[in-house]
Scaffold this motif. Structure first.
Motif, PDB file in Angstrom:
ATOM      1  N   TYR A 235       0.816  -1.220   0.000  1.00 25.40           N
ATOM      2  CA  TYR A 235       0.000   0.000   0.000  1.00 25.40           C
ATOM      3  C   TYR A 235       0.848   1.268   0.000  1.00 25.40           C
ATOM      4  N   GLU A 236       2.130   1.135  -0.299  1.00 32.74           N
ATOM      5  CA  GLU A 236       3.028   2.293  -0.280  1.00 32.74           C
ATOM      6  C   GLU A 236       2.862   3.143  -1.541  1.00 32.74           C
ATOM      7  N   GLU A 237       3.124   4.446  -1.397  1.00 34.63           N
ATOM      8  CA  GLU A 237       3.213   5.308  -2.571  1.00 34.63           C
ATOM      9  C   GLU A 237       4.454   4.956  -3.374  1.00 34.63           C
ATOM     10  N   ILE A 238       4.344   5.075  -4.683  1.00 31.46           N
ATOM     11  CA  ILE A 238       5.463   4.800  -5.572  1.00 31.46           C
ATOM     12  C   ILE A 238       5.774   6.066  -6.360  1.00 31.46           C
ATOM     13  N   THR A 239       7.027   6.431  -6.350  1.00 32.75           N
ATOM     14  CA  THR A 239       7.465   7.643  -7.038  1.00 32.75           C
ATOM     15  C   THR A 239       7.803   7.323  -8.489  1.00 32.75           C
ATOM     16  N   LEU A 240       7.210   8.068  -9.398  1.00 30.02           N
ATOM     17  CA  LEU A 240       7.481   7.899 -10.822  1.00 30.02           C
ATOM     18  C   LEU A 240       8.687   8.741 -11.216  1.00 30.02           C
ATOM     19  N   PRO A 241       9.749   8.122 -11.734  1.00 34.13           N
ATOM     20  CA  PRO A 241      10.919   8.894 -12.131  1.00 34.13           C
ATOM     21  C   PRO A 241      10.727   9.629 -13.451  1.00 34.13           C
ATOM     22  N   SER A 242       9.750   9.187 -14.248  1.00 37.97           N
ATOM     23  CA  SER A 242       9.524   9.798 -15.560  1.00 37.97           C
ATOM     24  C   SER A 242       8.112   9.493 -16.011  1.00 37.97           C
ATOM     25  N   ALA A 243       7.772   9.976 -17.187  1.00 36.42           N
ATOM     26  CA  ALA A 243       6.451   9.715 -17.775  1.00 36.42           C
ATOM     27  C   ALA A 243       6.448   8.441 -18.608  1.00 36.42           C
ATOM     28  N   TYR A 244       7.412   7.541 -18.371  1.00 33.73           N
ATOM     29  CA  TYR A 244       7.540   6.324 -19.184  1.00 33.73           C
ATOM     30  C   TYR A 244       7.552   5.066 -18.313  1.00 33.73           C
ATOM     31  N   THR A 245       6.846   5.114 -17.197  1.00 31.40           N
ATOM     32  CA  THR A 245       6.800   3.968 -16.294  1.00 31.40           C
ATOM     33  C   THR A 245       5.600   3.088 -16.626  1.00 31.40           C
ATOM     34  N   ASP A 246       5.861   1.799 -16.804  1.00 29.29           N
ATOM     35  CA  ASP A 246       4.864   0.818 -17.234  1.00 29.29           C
ATOM     36  C   ASP A 246       4.549  -0.147 -16.082  1.00 29.29           C
ATOM     37  N   TRP A 247       3.438  -0.851 -16.219  1.00 34.83           N
ATOM     38  CA  TRP A 247       2.984  -1.824 -15.225  1.00 34.83           C
ATOM     39  C   TRP A 247       3.207  -3.242 -15.740  1.00 34.83           C
ATOM     40  N   GLU A 248       3.360  -4.199 -14.812  1.00 38.55           N
ATOM     41  CA  GLU A 248       3.428  -5.626 -15.149  1.00 38.55           C
ATOM     42  C   GLU A 248       3.018  -6.420 -13.911  1.00 38.55           C
ATOM     43  N   VAL A 249       1.749  -6.806 -13.826  1.00 34.86           N
ATOM     44  CA  VAL A 249       1.302  -7.596 -12.682  1.00 34.86           C
ATOM     45  C   VAL A 249       1.878  -9.005 -12.784  1.00 34.86           C
ATOM     46  N   GLU A 250       2.284  -9.566 -11.632  1.00 34.51           N
ATOM     47  CA  GLU A 250       2.929 -10.880 -11.653  1.00 34.51           C
ATOM     48  C   GLU A 250       2.632 -11.668 -10.376  1.00 34.51           C
ATOM     49  N   LEU A 251       2.599 -12.978 -10.525  1.00 32.14           N
ATOM     50  CA  LEU A 251       2.676 -13.884  -9.389  1.00 32.14           C
ATOM     51  C   LEU A 251       4.135 -13.942  -8.946  1.00 32.14           C
ATOM     52  N   VAL A 252       4.365 -13.824  -7.641  1.00 35.74           N
ATOM     53  CA  VAL A 252       5.723 -13.868  -7.098  1.00 35.74           C
ATOM     54  C   VAL A 252       5.865 -15.100  -6.212  1.00 35.74           C
ATOM     55  N   VAL A 253       6.911 -15.877  -6.477  1.00 32.20           N
ATOM     56  CA  VAL A 253       7.222 -17.085  -5.715  1.00 32.20           C
ATOM     57  C   VAL A 253       8.291 -16.754  -4.680  1.00 32.20           C
ATOM     58  N   VAL A 254       8.088 -17.243  -3.460  1.00 39.73           N
ATOM     59  CA  VAL A 254       9.062 -17.061  -2.382  1.00 39.73           C
ATOM     60  C   VAL A 254       9.676 -18.423  -2.060  1.00 39.73           C
ATOM     61  N   ILE A 255      10.995 -18.489  -2.101  1.00 45.05           N
ATOM     62  CA  ILE A 255      11.709 -19.743  -1.859  1.00 45.05           C
ATOM     63  C   ILE A 255      11.820 -20.008  -0.357  1.00 45.05           C
ATOM     64  N   GLY A 256      11.588 -21.266   0.039  1.00 46.56           N
ATOM     65  CA  GLY A 256      11.646 -21.639   1.450  1.00 46.56           C
ATOM     66  C   GLY A 256      12.767 -22.588   1.814  1.00 46.56           C
ATOM     67  N   ARG A 257      13.391 -23.196   0.813  1.00 47.10           N
ATOM     68  CA  ARG A 257      14.518 -24.110   1.046  1.00 47.10           C
ATOM     69  C   ARG A 257      15.556 -23.888  -0.038  1.00 47.10           C
ATOM     70  N   ARG A 258      16.825 -24.007   0.324  1.00 44.58           N
ATOM     71  CA  ARG A 258      17.888 -23.853  -0.669  1.00 44.58           C
ATOM     72  C   ARG A 258      17.651 -24.823  -1.821  1.00 44.58           C
ATOM     73  N   ALA A 259      17.705 -24.297  -3.037  1.00 43.44           N
ATOM     74  CA  ALA A 259      17.440 -25.104  -4.228  1.00 43.44           C
ATOM     75  C   ALA A 259      18.649 -25.057  -5.142  1.00 43.44           C
ATOM     76  N   ARG A 260      19.215 -26.208  -5.407  1.00 46.97           N
ATOM     77  CA  ARG A 260      20.356 -26.314  -6.315  1.00 46.97           C
ATOM     78  C   ARG A 260      20.184 -27.578  -7.136  1.00 46.97           C
ATOM     79  N   ASP A 261      20.111 -27.425  -8.464  1.00 44.11           N
ATOM     80  CA  ASP A 261      19.942 -28.558  -9.370  1.00 44.11           C
ATOM     81  C   ASP A 261      18.704 -29.381  -9.025  1.00 44.11           C
ATOM     82  N   VAL A 262      17.600 -28.707  -8.724  1.00 45.23           N
ATOM     83  CA  VAL A 262      16.382 -29.450  -8.393  1.00 45.23           C
ATOM     84  C   VAL A 262      15.623 -29.791  -9.675  1.00 45.23           C
ATOM     85  N   SER A 263      14.924 -30.892  -9.656  1.00 43.31           N
ATOM     86  CA  SER A 263      14.092 -31.285 -10.781  1.00 43.31           C
ATOM     87  C   SER A 263      12.762 -30.541 -10.714  1.00 43.31           C
TER      88      SER A 263
END
Length: 287
Positions: free
Chosen positions: A110-138
């Motif tokens: 809910y924070e305000e976001i400062t626009l550095p210019s008139a060329y800022t675009d949006w991209e909604v995304e699902l974000v994954v949070v890692i819970g265990r170290r992953a190296r060479d996982v299948s």
């Protein structure tokens, strides 16, 4: 389980409100939301076994910060929805197209976001949070390394991102506030199908993007497996998993974010970001 960052303290969200983890665990877990990821399996076992004793307290959602405030690594996937590939006029990659966002770009739901210019675009995304170290996982093992999911925006200053001779993805997408996430972290078992979630963003009554994560070119498990073959994924790391069609820079005429607008980004079952946009000192010409 739903975990959040309330005024800088780790809480679990329940129907009766927010449970302060340090207090409820008798000090077994610290109040720092970031510290919990290095003990995620232990924390998850505690949270699942903690009685629902009515100890939750009402809270102001505007006090929620980024549920993962200081990740060591932030990865992002480009060109990961076929319709977005098409609107960009490019070919789908053979492997996940990975770039990084700097952790200093993170902000709360809910924070305000400062626009550095008139060329800022949006991209909604699902974000994954890692819970265990992953190296060479299948791919079959990948979801076992996920702590949870949250909502994110991969905001992008397109001139910086696309200036040549080589694109500057990480720079164009890492201004302060350009990675809002939240409002909480939701474990995958809270969702009927974590591989098929609706995501959308809007300004006022105008829907800018709407899609389902099943339309990804590379699903979450493929992304985790691919990145982990190259470098370790660490507890608390983030993966912005890609955005669908509808970005402003691909429209005719182009449409970018403006001061005074409120960008709403949502995934049902996880929550919604509401970020008001304000003009920075270099707006509209930019750096």
């Amino acid at each position: 389980m739903r975990m959040a960052n309330l005024d800088g303290r780790l809480v679990v969200l329940r129907e009766d409100g927010a449970v302060d983890v340090q207090e409820a665990s008798g000090g077994a877990f610290a109040s720092d939301p970031q510290a919990v990821f290095d003990r995620w399996p232990e924390f998850r076992a505690w949270a699942d076994g903690a009685p629902a004793d009515g100890s939750g307290k009402p809270f102001d959602e505007r006090s929620l910060g980024a549920p993962v405030p200081r990740p060591r690594q932030v990865f992002a996937i480009g060109l990961n929805y076929s319709d977005h590939v098409a609107e960009a006029g490019l070919k789908a990659p053979e492997h996940p197209s990975v770039f990084t966002k700097y952790p200093t770009s993170l902000t709360g739901p809910y924070e305000e976001i400062t626009l550095p210019s008139a060329y800022t675009d949006w991209e909604v995304e699902l974000v994954v949070v890692i819970g265990r170290r992953a190296r060479d996982v299948s791919e079959a093992e990948a979801w076992d390394h996920v702590a949870g999911l949250t909502v994110g925006q991969d905001l992008s200053e397109r001139r910086i991102q696309l200036q040549g001779p080589a694109p500057q993805f990480s720079m164009g997408k890492s201004f302060p506030g350009f990675s809002p996430i939240g409002p909480s972290l939701v474990t995958p078992d809270e969702l009927p199908d974590p591989d098929d979630l609706e995501l959308s963003c809007s300004i006022g009554d105008e829907t800018l993007q709407r899609a389902r994560t099943r339309q990804m070119v590379f699903r979450v498990a493929e992304q985790i497996s691919w990145i982990s073959r190259i470098c370790p994924l660490l507890p608390g790391d983030l993966i912005f998993t890609g955005t669908p069609a509808g970005v402003g820079g691909a429209r005719d005429p182009r449409r970018f974010l403006a001061p005074g607008e409120v960008l709403r980004s949502r995934i049902p079952g996880i929550g919604e970001l509401r970020n008001r946009l304000v003009a920075g000192p270099s707006y509209p010409t930019g750096p």
